[in-house]
Design a protein around this motif. Structure first.
Motif, PDB file in Angstrom:
ATOM      1  N   ILE A 167       0.842  -1.195   0.000  1.00  0.00           N
ATOM      2  CA  ILE A 167       0.000   0.000   0.000  1.00  0.00           C
ATOM      3  C   ILE A 167       0.881   1.250   0.000  1.00  0.00           C
ATOM      4  CG2 ILE A 167      -1.652   1.308   1.394  1.00  0.00           C
ATOM      5  CD1 ILE A 167      -2.826  -1.414   2.231  1.00  0.00           C
ATOM      6  N   LYS A 168       1.946   1.242   0.778  1.00  0.00           N
ATOM      7  CA  LYS A 168       2.887   2.371   0.814  1.00  0.00           C
ATOM      8  C   LYS A 168       3.490   2.612  -0.564  1.00  0.00           C
ATOM      9  CE  LYS A 168       7.049   1.796   2.218  1.00  0.00           C
ATOM     10  NZ  LYS A 168       8.271   1.502   2.957  1.00  0.00           N
ATOM     11  N   MET A 169       3.871   1.544  -1.251  1.00  0.00           N
ATOM     12  CA  MET A 169       4.446   1.694  -2.596  1.00  0.00           C
ATOM     13  C   MET A 169       3.417   2.239  -3.584  1.00  0.00           C
ATOM     14  SD  MET A 169       7.541   1.004  -2.659  1.00  0.00           S
ATOM     15  CE  MET A 169       8.741   0.367  -1.535  1.00  0.00           C
ATOM     16  N   LEU A 170       2.172   1.797  -3.472  1.00  0.00           N
ATOM     17  CA  LEU A 170       1.135   2.321  -4.362  1.00  0.00           C
ATOM     18  C   LEU A 170       0.896   3.803  -4.121  1.00  0.00           C
ATOM     19  CD1 LEU A 170      -1.476  -0.581  -4.388  1.00  0.00           C
ATOM     20  CD2 LEU A 170      -0.022   0.167  -6.254  1.00  0.00           C
ATOM     21  N   VAL A 171       0.906   4.227  -2.866  1.00  0.00           N
ATOM     22  CA  VAL A 171       0.709   5.647  -2.556  1.00  0.00           C
ATOM     23  C   VAL A 171       1.887   6.447  -3.096  1.00  0.00           C
ATOM     24  CG1 VAL A 171       0.625   7.298  -0.630  1.00  0.00           C
ATOM     25  CG2 VAL A 171      -0.768   5.249  -0.575  1.00  0.00           C
ATOM     26  N   ILE A 172       3.098   5.954  -2.960  1.00  0.00           N
ATOM     27  CA  ILE A 172       4.282   6.656  -3.473  1.00  0.00           C
ATOM     28  C   ILE A 172       4.207   6.785  -4.979  1.00  0.00           C
ATOM     29  CG2 ILE A 172       6.786   6.433  -3.790  1.00  0.00           C
ATOM     30  CD1 ILE A 172       6.929   5.305  -0.955  1.00  0.00           C
ATOM     31  N   LEU A 173       3.788   5.729  -5.665  1.00  0.00           N
ATOM     32  CA  LEU A 173       3.679   5.773  -7.133  1.00  0.00           C
ATOM     33  C   LEU A 173       2.603   6.764  -7.574  1.00  0.00           C
ATOM     34  CD1 LEU A 173       4.123   2.033  -8.153  1.00  0.00           C
ATOM     35  CD2 LEU A 173       5.718   3.918  -8.507  1.00  0.00           C
ATOM     36  N   ARG A 174       1.479   6.874  -6.857  1.00  0.00           N
ATOM     37  CA  ARG A 174       0.424   7.805  -7.215  1.00  0.00           C
ATOM     38  C   ARG A 174       0.863   9.251  -6.989  1.00  0.00           C
ATOM     39  NH1 ARG A 174      -5.314   6.289  -7.738  1.00  0.00           N
ATOM     40  NH2 ARG A 174      -5.274   4.039  -8.001  1.00  0.00           N
ATOM     41  N   VAL A 175       1.626   9.492  -5.925  1.00  0.00           N
ATOM     42  CA  VAL A 175       2.075  10.852  -5.640  1.00  0.00           C
ATOM     43  C   VAL A 175       3.109  11.294  -6.669  1.00  0.00           C
ATOM     44  CG1 VAL A 175       3.366  12.250  -3.945  1.00  0.00           C
ATOM     45  CG2 VAL A 175       1.554  10.732  -3.187  1.00  0.00           C
ATOM     46  N   ILE A 176       3.947  10.395  -7.129  1.00  0.00           N
ATOM     47  CA  ILE A 176       4.971  10.728  -8.125  1.00  0.00           C
ATOM     48  C   ILE A 176       4.314  11.089  -9.455  1.00  0.00           C
ATOM     49  CG2 ILE A 176       6.849   9.761  -9.501  1.00  0.00           C
ATOM     50  CD1 ILE A 176       7.741   8.237  -7.088  1.00  0.00           C
ATOM     51  N   ARG A 177       3.274  10.467  -9.860  1.00  0.00           N
ATOM     52  CA  ARG A 177       2.618  10.727 -11.152  1.00  0.00           C
ATOM     53  C   ARG A 177       1.883  12.001 -11.140  1.00  0.00           C
ATOM     54  NH1 ARG A 177       0.279   5.143 -13.537  1.00  0.00           N
ATOM     55  NH2 ARG A 177       2.208   4.011 -13.497  1.00  0.00           N
TER      56      ARG A 177
END
Length: 124
Positions: free
Chosen positions: A114-124
């Motif tokens: 979940i942490k990785m998914l949130v990081i990927l969404r914030v980067i985009r």
């Protein structure tokens, strides 16, 4: 010695024959068919009844601490998997075998995803 007791002395490479072996007879009570085993009621000692029908209730399903684990093992495996990703998950699964450790490892890897998914969404 023990060899002379059984009727042969020395060992010449062959076992004794059945005729040389001393047969010890055991005096068993006669079979009566009433379930008493041939003993008089006064001679039999009281034996507690055996549990022939085992029921697997709540008490039988309780696990020991070694199988279940502790809160500290859960938190440790959770943090290791959260911080070290898949490497931490593999380490926890190899080192710990308790249920708490496995659940902590799964929870940690889940929160890590979940942490990785949130990081990927914030980067985009």
């Amino acid at each position: 010695g023990i060899n002379a007791e059984y009727g042969y002395t020395g060992y010449d490479g062959t076992p004794p024959s059945y005729q040389e072996h001393v047969v010890k007879k055991v005096d068993l009570p006669p079979y009566t068919g009433d379930g008493s085993g041939g003993y008089v009621e006064d001679e039999r000692e009281e034996v507690p009844p055996r549990n022939r029908h085992v029921t697997y209730g709540y008490a039988a399903m309780l696990l020991s601490n070694e199988e279940l684990g502790t809160d500290s093992i859960f938190i440790l495996c959770f943090l290791v998997c959260l911080l070290f990703n898949w490497v931490g998950y593999i380490i926890c699964c190899c080192l710990f075998t308790s249920i708490a450790a496995r659940c902590g490892a799964l929870s940690g890897i889940g929160l890590n995803l979940i942490k990785m998914l949130v990081i990927l969404r914030v980067i985009r």
